[in-house]
Design a protein around this motif. Structure first.
Motif, PDB file in Angstrom:
ATOM      1  N   PHE A   7       0.822  -1.200   0.000  1.00  0.00           N
ATOM      2  CA  PHE A   7       0.000   0.000   0.000  1.00  0.00           C
ATOM      3  C   PHE A   7       0.862   1.260   0.000  1.00  0.00           C
ATOM      4  O   PHE A   7       0.527   2.245  -0.646  1.00  0.00           O
ATOM      5  N   LYS A   8       1.975   1.228   0.714  1.00  0.00           N
ATOM      6  CA  LYS A   8       2.877   2.385   0.670  1.00  0.00           C
ATOM      7  C   LYS A   8       3.406   2.580  -0.742  1.00  0.00           C
ATOM      8  O   LYS A   8       3.474   3.702  -1.246  1.00  0.00           O
ATOM      9  N   LEU A  10       1.982   1.826  -3.404  1.00  0.00           N
ATOM     10  CA  LEU A  10       0.915   2.266  -4.306  1.00  0.00           C
ATOM     11  C   LEU A  10       0.338   3.626  -3.930  1.00  0.00           C
ATOM     12  O   LEU A  10      -0.538   4.132  -4.606  1.00  0.00           O
ATOM     13  N   SER A  11       0.838   4.224  -2.867  1.00  0.00           N
ATOM     14  CA  SER A  11       0.292   5.527  -2.486  1.00  0.00           C
ATOM     15  C   SER A  11       1.094   6.656  -3.113  1.00  0.00           C
ATOM     16  O   SER A  11       1.426   7.648  -2.475  1.00  0.00           O
ATOM     17  N   ASN A  12       1.404   6.472  -4.364  1.00  0.00           N
ATOM     18  CA  ASN A  12       2.123   7.486  -5.137  1.00  0.00           C
ATOM     19  C   ASN A  12       1.677   7.360  -6.594  1.00  0.00           C
ATOM     20  O   ASN A  12       1.740   6.283  -7.175  1.00  0.00           O
ATOM     21  N   GLU A  13       1.226   8.457  -7.116  1.00  0.00           N
ATOM     22  CA  GLU A  13       0.615   8.470  -8.451  1.00  0.00           C
ATOM     23  C   GLU A  13       1.516   7.847  -9.515  1.00  0.00           C
ATOM     24  O   GLU A  13       1.076   7.012 -10.313  1.00  0.00           O
ATOM     25  N   ILE A  16       1.801   4.037  -9.144  1.00  0.00           N
ATOM     26  CA  ILE A  16       0.576   3.404  -9.643  1.00  0.00           C
ATOM     27  C   ILE A  16       0.609   3.373 -11.161  1.00  0.00           C
ATOM     28  O   ILE A  16       0.361   2.349 -11.797  1.00  0.00           O
TER      29      ILE A  16
ATOM     30  N   ILE B   4      -5.833   6.591  -5.144  1.00  0.00           N
ATOM     31  CA  ILE B   4      -4.590   6.960  -4.464  1.00  0.00           C
ATOM     32  C   ILE B   4      -4.828   7.367  -3.019  1.00  0.00           C
ATOM     33  O   ILE B   4      -4.039   7.057  -2.128  1.00  0.00           O
ATOM     34  N   PHE B   7      -5.210   4.216  -1.036  1.00  0.00           N
ATOM     35  CA  PHE B   7      -3.934   3.575  -0.749  1.00  0.00           C
ATOM     36  C   PHE B   7      -3.182   4.323   0.340  1.00  0.00           C
ATOM     37  O   PHE B   7      -2.549   3.707   1.201  1.00  0.00           O
ATOM     38  N   LYS B   8      -3.254   5.645   0.327  1.00  0.00           N
ATOM     39  CA  LYS B   8      -2.618   6.409   1.403  1.00  0.00           C
ATOM     40  C   LYS B   8      -3.268   6.064   2.742  1.00  0.00           C
ATOM     41  O   LYS B   8      -2.577   5.868   3.745  1.00  0.00           O
ATOM     42  N   LEU B  10      -4.623   3.349   3.537  1.00  0.00           N
ATOM     43  CA  LEU B  10      -4.309   1.973   3.923  1.00  0.00           C
ATOM     44  C   LEU B  10      -2.824   1.737   4.156  1.00  0.00           C
ATOM     45  O   LEU B  10      -2.412   0.636   4.511  1.00  0.00           O
ATOM     46  N   SER B  11      -2.008   2.765   3.973  1.00  0.00           N
ATOM     47  CA  SER B  11      -0.576   2.554   4.187  1.00  0.00           C
ATOM     48  C   SER B  11      -0.183   2.901   5.621  1.00  0.00           C
ATOM     49  O   SER B  11       0.841   3.529   5.884  1.00  0.00           O
ATOM     50  N   PHE B 101      -5.372  -3.191 -11.840  1.00  0.00           N
ATOM     51  CA  PHE B 101      -4.104  -3.928 -11.745  1.00  0.00           C
ATOM     52  C   PHE B 101      -4.233  -5.366 -12.248  1.00  0.00           C
ATOM     53  O   PHE B 101      -5.145  -5.696 -12.935  1.00  0.00           O
TER      54      PHE B 101
END
Lengths: 101, 101
Positions: A7-8, A10-13, A16, B4, B7-8, B10-11, B101
């Motif tokens: 998740f970390k 994927l927490s960046n555009e 992703i 996004i 995901f943030k 969930l991180s 994905f």
DNA sequence: CTTTAATTTCGGAATTTCCCGAAATACCGA
DNA sequence: TCGGTATTTCGGGAAATTCCGAAATTAAAG
């Protein structure tokens, strides 16, 4: 496969997008850059760098982060490093998310 | 539903856990705290705070972050705020992840 | 061997996230 | 109205992330 690491990642555009681009390289990269995609090697760092619009160092960092959490895999051929999706891991991730949430 | 933003959200280990706890409150919270869970209200902030082992303010922040990106919903009753999962949104998210994905 | 291209590593400034305590707000009951 | 409990908001220090440029590394090519 650490769910939280994924998740970390994927927490960046951009990260992703890299995953999405690599799903259908033909759709996202110029044809002349894709000779090695046909050999199932993936797409090389400089092509991804151009597409992302970031510096080579940042792109390289991002790619190795995605690799560290298992989402993509690298193949070095000469001076090029090709990255492609790890479809197995991504499938596992989807199942894990389904189960956890 | 911003992928996004989700995901943030969930991180972070605690926020992931909150979602998991709320999936089966009976499994994760003492029975005497769950009178209102049976009324389908959810679990109140102070119970989640205890379970998380964080300060009330942090827990409140986390809950409203999870709410902002649609994963949970709040019901205020008197001085208590009850949170429960937004199962519809979570299902949508799963599909979105599958598709992307 | 030297040059050149591709990539990675490293240090760091700017920004964001984490998580707290203090203060503010909401609400109930006496 | 006053006091007490539940929750939220706010300010901020510490830690992590973002993204860069410079330097180092790897490898091909002349």
């Amino acid at each position: 496969m650490e769910l939280i690491m994924v998740f970390k990642a994927l927490s960046n555009e951009t990260r992703i997008n890299i995953l999405i681009w690599l799903k259908q390289p033909r759709l996202h990269f110029p044809a002349e850059e894709l000779q090695d995609y046909d050999a199932n090697l993936g797409v090389c760092v400089s092509d991804i760098t151009k597409k992302a619009g970031l510096s080579p160092s940042t792109t390289s960092d991002y790619l190795s982060l995605l690799q560290k959490c298992g989402l993509i895999e690298a193949t070095r051929v000469g001076q090029w490093t090709y990255y492609k999706r790890n479809e197995g891991a991504i499938k596992t991730l989807n199942k894990l998310i389904q189960k956890a949430f």
